[in-house]
Every structure is written in structure tokens, then in C-alpha cells.
Design an enzyme around this catalytic site. Structure first.
Site, PDB file in Angstrom:
ATOM      1  N   ASN A   1      21.183 -27.582 -28.980  1.00 31.79           N
ATOM      2  CA  ASN A   1      20.812 -28.279 -27.645  1.00 31.79           C
ATOM      3  C   ASN A   1      19.450 -29.454 -28.075  1.00 31.79           C
ATOM      4  O   ASN A   1      19.106 -30.021 -27.340  1.00 31.79           O
ATOM      5  CB  ASN A   1      20.385 -27.285 -26.846  1.00 31.79           C
ATOM      6  CG  ASN A   1      21.542 -26.835 -25.927  1.00 31.79           C
ATOM      7  OD1 ASN A   1      22.710 -27.304 -25.928  1.00 31.79           O
ATOM      8  ND2 ASN A   1      21.095 -26.008 -24.954  1.00 31.79           N
ATOM      9  N   TYR A   2      18.934 -29.257 -29.357  1.00 24.36           N
ATOM     10  CA  TYR A   2      17.903 -30.283 -29.701  1.00 24.36           C
ATOM     11  C   TYR A   2      18.728 -31.376 -30.585  1.00 24.36           C
ATOM     12  O   TYR A   2      18.562 -31.573 -32.051  1.00 24.36           O
ATOM     13  CB  TYR A   2      17.022 -29.700 -30.425  1.00 24.36           C
ATOM     14  CG  TYR A   2      15.995 -28.841 -29.668  1.00 24.36           C
ATOM     15  CD1 TYR A   2      16.178 -28.838 -28.402  1.00 24.36           C
ATOM     16  CD2 TYR A   2      14.896 -27.912 -30.432  1.00 24.36           C
ATOM     17  CE1 TYR A   2      15.180 -27.836 -27.710  1.00 24.36           C
ATOM     18  CE2 TYR A   2      14.014 -27.243 -29.509  1.00 24.36           C
ATOM     19  CZ  TYR A   2      14.108 -27.184 -28.326  1.00 24.36           C
ATOM     20  OH  TYR A   2      13.275 -26.455 -27.535  1.00 24.36           O
ATOM     21  N   ARG A   3      19.836 -32.043 -30.067  1.00 22.51           N
ATOM     22  CA  ARG A   3      20.557 -32.731 -30.651  1.00 22.51           C
ATOM     23  C   ARG A   3      19.933 -33.830 -31.611  1.00 22.51           C
ATOM     24  O   ARG A   3      18.954 -34.246 -31.165  1.00 22.51           O
ATOM     25  CB  ARG A   3      21.505 -33.852 -29.434  1.00 22.51           C
ATOM     26  CG  ARG A   3      22.516 -34.304 -30.356  1.00 22.51           C
ATOM     27  CD  ARG A   3      23.783 -33.572 -30.531  1.00 22.51           C
ATOM     28  NE  ARG A   3      24.491 -33.104 -29.468  1.00 22.51           N
ATOM     29  CZ  ARG A   3      25.660 -32.361 -29.672  1.00 22.51           C
ATOM     30  NH1 ARG A   3      26.260 -32.383 -30.628  1.00 22.51           N
ATOM     31  NH2 ARG A   3      26.459 -32.071 -28.561  1.00 22.51           N
TER      32      ARG A   3
END
Length: 578
Positions: free
Chosen positions: A471-473
Site C-alpha cells: 500500500n506504500y506503492r
């Protein structure tokens, strides 16, 4: 075998019929959409061509990173804002029929803009209208639409119960679809684990346009969309989530110290205490380079501890007086409040703000930013931290956010969901830099800063592989370069995001989407390569290369190697070991 190599390489080149005019693509898509939707009335008002007067406002509404909100950023040929599940089915069927990439956007908070930009022709499926949240207090569960925001979820829970909550993120405008499908965590993760650990059911549109629930999609696909990134496998419509009990009174605090105020001792001790203390306590640590108020004209590091305690302040102060005296926490530093008020405070609202503020989606609001992530499995030594402070001051603006694990996170198996970062991790690091100056020069400068700090941290973080949070691409750790099925490319970032779970995700992907329609720059790849020259071609006209990606690239590399020798360009092909 060698005479086949030029043909194989030729087949790898982009090959498609001339791109139709945008209006032709729009009318073809619209006709298909209307034909396949159970609710075709007013469809033209939710399918936006570039010429539509509302196109720009719809596009910009959920772009959360201003780096991608520029005239030069790639734009979709069509935006679809479905109002019903049938509209989602139609969007999948028709974009596949036209052979156009489909990007799925819920809240738009993906740091690299993967849900709304692409280097190939694409359509955005904007899920923001599918935002229904239905809470069942008796069952302690809720169905939440993929287009709902976390703020809306928290508000709807609070409407029904003052002693139930959900362990998800602290930013209220994050979209549920991406947040949960990528893992999703918040300030109750040490007590309850991740958002994805509390998913009971889901509804998804698969590559064939079918709506499936957990029973009809099967155990493997249901497992995959609980932390493996839903957009690799289909379009998540909604999740059924389990709610968790929260006390009537919780406690929050924020305490700041600079290096001149003994922050160095605090950070050393924080690493030992934060992952091992009472699971009701979550203490986030922020390190930021700031101007010193004590030594004028110099820079220093400020350490901020931001906390949520699922209990009362007296118990918290007593606990930290014993375990973290370096913090010097006093009762006056603490504020007792309801859980919903703590949600607002963590979302940067002033104390006393009405919960209705959580319903504000704050559309068309974006700043310039860049993020990266790491995992720490051994405490960083005092000397290592001192070097870190110097490097942060030298580099400029990039800050670090330490999120402690332990508690429930150490009790859940690393294979229970695709999210693997469980026992053995002390804390996760988020690298964070924001800026206000538009333009490529500023982008390059601040991206360079965060990359320098990330590189400096190499000795202190996880290894083999160096882990990252989906989700912290972060496209720096690997990209699937538009060839839509590169297992070798996918491995580079796949093992960093998913560890040993990557191989199972690939098997699921290969089974449910063998032609890799649901592709993006960091999607889960399939095992074999299928080339489809034009989405509207009949299946008998499709060309299938029955080679694995690895075998195909070895052939391509061999050709390049031979060519390099003939031309004497050894440097260009040195990595092949010619």
C-alpha cells in the site's frame, strides 16, 4: 533454433491495429456498455469522453498526488463512474472487448498514481459512487462498498454503536477498495492486526464479468484479494468486515523532543519498548529535520511520539513511567476521548470537531509527495542512529515514520493472508517527503532526496529480500514493463511485497486471469505468456507463444548478446556475461 529468434523478438514488439479516433472508441465503448448493462438509463452521464465538459473535474477529483495532476500526465481515453454493480460488469466486459487497459480507482491515494495513469491507452473505472456502508451491530459486521472512504466507514459505525470500531488507516479520505485489498493498517494493529485480518466476505467482478462472493470465487481467490492487491484479480465491489470492540474512553498524546532535548535516548529506547509494550498501546515515532530553536541557524532532528491507548490516561502514564521514562510523559500530556474523536484527532482535525467532518471527501485536493517503505528486524544502534540524524540533516527534507509491530501482528501467520510482514519485524518505516513547488525540477530534487536516504538505510533494514509494503506503492523497486506478463519482472517487486506468498499469488492469477487482462505496472504476473494482438480479434486469430517468460527473454538476450559481439558493443551487453 536461431532463425526463430528474430521472429520471436518481432512478436514481442507492440503490434496492434491503428488506434481508432477517440470519439470512435467512446461510441464503440458506450454502445457495448449499454448493451451489457442491466441499468442502461442515463449511462451517458457516467461514461466520460475527453471532450465531455465534466471530464477534467471527474479525473482530478481523486488524484491525491499533484505530481500526476499536470497537463503532461497521461490521461484516460474514457472515465467510467459506475452507479451499480452491473455498470462495473459492463466496464470490464467492454474494455476487454476493445483491448484497452482498465485502471481501477477507489480513493486515489496510491502514491505512484497507478490507479489513474498509464503509458498505454487506458480507461479509468472510478468506484467512488459505490460507497454504501451497511452496519449490523448485532452481528458486529458491516458491508462496505469499495468506493467508500475510511472516514465514511468510521462514521457509519459510530452512528450505530459507540463501542465498536474497525482497525484500519488513520487518513479518512483513503478508499476502502485499495486499502483493504493491499493489507491496510492503522493505530489498532497491535491489538487487532490489519484491516484485512477482519474480512469475512467479499464481492468481486472477475475477468468474465461475473459477480462472485467468497464461496463462488473459491478459497484461493478470496485469500488473494485480502492483501495481494485486488486490482490484479478483478474489481472488488465490496468487503464484509468484522467490527472490533473499543472502550468508551481512549487516550491520545503527542510528545516532541529534539536532539538537544534528549531525543537520541528516547529513540534508542523506543525501539525496545514500542513493539513489546501492552498491545493496547500504539506509539508512532516521527523523525523530521527541523530548524533548531536552541541553536539558532542550525538544523536538528525532532522526534515526535504520537500515540493511541485503548484505555484511560492514568493507566497509560503509569505504564510509560516504568517502560519509557525517557519520554517523560505526564497526565497533562494526555487527552481522554471517545474512539471516534480519536479518529478525528489522528486525521488531523482539531479536538472537538464533529464526526460529520469524516464524510468530507476533500475532492480535488492534492499535494506533491513521494513515499517509500522498509522493515526493521533488529534495533538500530545508537551510533547508527547518530549517523542517520546527520544524513537526514544533510539530505534536506525527507522524514521517517516508524510504526511499531508486535502484539497481534506477531501472532498471525505470515501466510494467513498475502501480507507476509508479521513476526520478526520490530517496526515498519515510511519515508516521507512533501513539497509545494510545481515542475519537473522540484520533482527530481525531492525524489532524489528520498532515494538517497533510502539507500543510506540499507544496512539497517530487512534483507534477502529487502521488504516493502504494497500500500506504500513504490515503482523504484521494480516495474512490469508493459509486456503484460513478465514473471521475471514481477518477481523483482513481488517477493519484496509478498515474500513466500508471491508464488501462490501467481498461481491464483494464472488460474483466474490467464490472459492477464487485469494488468498494471506492479500487478501479479502469470506463469506463461499469451500475446493477444487486439482485444476484438476472434480467439482463433490469437497467437499464443508456449514459452515461459524466462525462456523467451533468454532467447531475446541471446540475440542481443550475439548482436553486441558483432558490433563490438560489449559494454551495452556486459550484463549478459557474453
Amino acid at each position: 533454433m536461431f532463425p526463430l529468434i528474430p521472429l520471436l523478438c518481432l512478436l514481442l514488439l507492440p503490434f496492434s491495429a491503428p488506434t481508432a479516433a477517440a470519439d470512435s472508441v467512446y461510441s464503440t465503448f458506450l454502445h457495448c456498455f449499454q448493451s451489457n448493462s442491466n441499468s442502461s438509463a442515463g449511462v451517458s452521464s457516467i461514461v466520460f469522453a475527453r471532450e465531455n465538459a465534466s471530464y477534467t473535474s471527474v479525473l482530478r477529483a481523486y488524484i491525491r498526488n499533484a505530481r500526476f495532476n499536470t497537463s503532461s500526465a497521461p490521461k484516460p481515453v474514457i472515465i467510467v463512474t459506475p452507479l451499480t454493480e452491473s455498470h462495473v460488469q459492463s466496464a470490464v466486459i467492454c474494455s476487454k472487448k476493445l483491448g484497452i487497459q482498465l485502471k481501477i480507482r477507489s480513493g486515489g491515494h496510491d502514491y505512484e498514481g497507478v490507479s489513474y495513469i498509464s503509458d498505454v491507452e487506458f480507461i479509468i473505472l472510478d468506484m467512488s459512487n459505490l460507497r454504501t456502508v451497511t452496519v449490523d451491530v448485532a452481528d458486529q459486521s458491516a458491508w462496505v462498498g469499495a468506493g467508500a472512504t475510511l472516514g465514511e466507514v468510521y462514521y457509519r459505525i459510530w452512528e450505530k454503536s459507540k463501542v465498536l470500531g474497525y482497525p484500519a488507516g488513520v487518513c479518512p479520505t483513503v478508499g476502502v477498495g485499495g486499502h483493504i485489498s493491499g493489507g491496510g493498517y492503522g493505530n489498532m494493529l497491535r491489538k487487532y492486526g490489519l484491516a484485512v485480518d477482519h474480512v469475512l466476505d467479499a464481492r468481486i467482478v472477475d475477468v468474465k464479468g461475473r459477480i462472485l462472493d467468497s464461496k463462488s470465487m473459491g478459497e484461493d481467490l478470496f485469500w488473494a484479494i485480502k492483501g495481494g492487491g485486488g486490482a490484479s484479480f478483478g474489481v472488488v465491489l465490496a468487503y464484509k468486515i468484522r467490527l472490533v470492540p473499543v472502550p468508551e474512553t481512549v487516550t491520545i498524546f503527542r510528545v516532541e523532543r529534539t536532539i538537544e532535548q534528549n531525543a537520541a535516548d528516547l529513540v534508542v529506547r523506543w525501539q525496545e519498548v514500542a513493539p513489546t509494550t501492552d498491545e493496547n498501546l500504539f506509539m508512532r515515532l516521527l523523525l523530521q529535520p527541523v530548524s533548531s530553536k536552541i541553536k539558532k541557524g542550525t538544523r536538528t532532528i525532532r522526534a515526535s511520539v504520537v500515540a493511541l491507548f485503548l484505555g484511560k490516561s492514568e493507566e497509560l502514564v503509569s505504564l510509560l513511567k516504568k517502560e519509557l521514562p525517557e519520554l517523560g510523559l505526564q497526565k497533562e500530556n494526555c487527552t481522554e476521548m471517545s474512539w471516534i474523536d480519536s479518529v478525528l484527532w489522528w486525521g488531523n482535525f482539531d479536538i472537538g470537531t464533529s464526526p460529520e467532518a469524516l464524510l468530507d471527501r476533500n475532492v480535488d485536493s492534492a499535494g506533491f509527495l513521494r513515499r517509500k517503505s522498509d522493515y526493521v528486524q533488529k534495533p538500530i544502534s545508537r551510533d547508527g542512529l547518530n549517523w542517520l540524524y546527520k544524513k537526514m540533516i544533510e539530505i534536506g527534507k525527507t522524514g521517517l515514520v516508524f510504526n511499531p509491530y508486535g502484539g497481534k501482528m506477531s501472532e498471525i501467520s505470515s501466510t494467513a493472508t498475502p501480507f507476509p510482514h508479521r513476526a520478526g519485524n520490530l517496526y515498519k518505516i515510511q519515508y516521507s517527503v512533501n513539497w509545494n513547488e510545481p515542475g519537473p525540477e522540484a520533482d527530481q530534487e525531492f525524489v532524489k532526496q528520498i532515494r538517497r536516504l533510502y539507500s543510506f538505510m540499507t544496512p539497517f533494514v530487512s534483507k534477502n529480500p529487502r521488504q516493502s509494503f504494497l500500500n506504500y506503492r513504490d515503482l523504484d523497486i521494480g516495474i512490469n514493463n508493459n509486456d503484460k506478463n513478465s514473471f521475471e519482472d514481477g518477481k523483482v517487486y513481488g517477493f519484496k511485497y509478498f515474500g513466500e506468498n508471491f508464488e501462490r499469488l501467481v498461481k491464483v492469477k494464472t488460474a483466474v486471469d490467464p490472459e492477464n487482462f487485469f494488468w498494471n505496472e506492479q500487478s501479479i504476473p502469470t506463469h506463461s505468456r499469451k500475446l493477444d494482438f487486439g482485444g476484438t480479434m476472434k480467439s482463433a486469430e490469437k497467437i499464443e507463444i508456449l514459452l515461459t517468460i524466462n525462456e523467451l527473454y533468454q532467447l531475446a538476450d541471446l540475440q542481443g548478446c550475439i548482436l553486441g559481439r558483432l558490433l563490438g558493443q560489449f559494454a551495452a551487453y556486459g550484463h549478459l556475461g557474453c
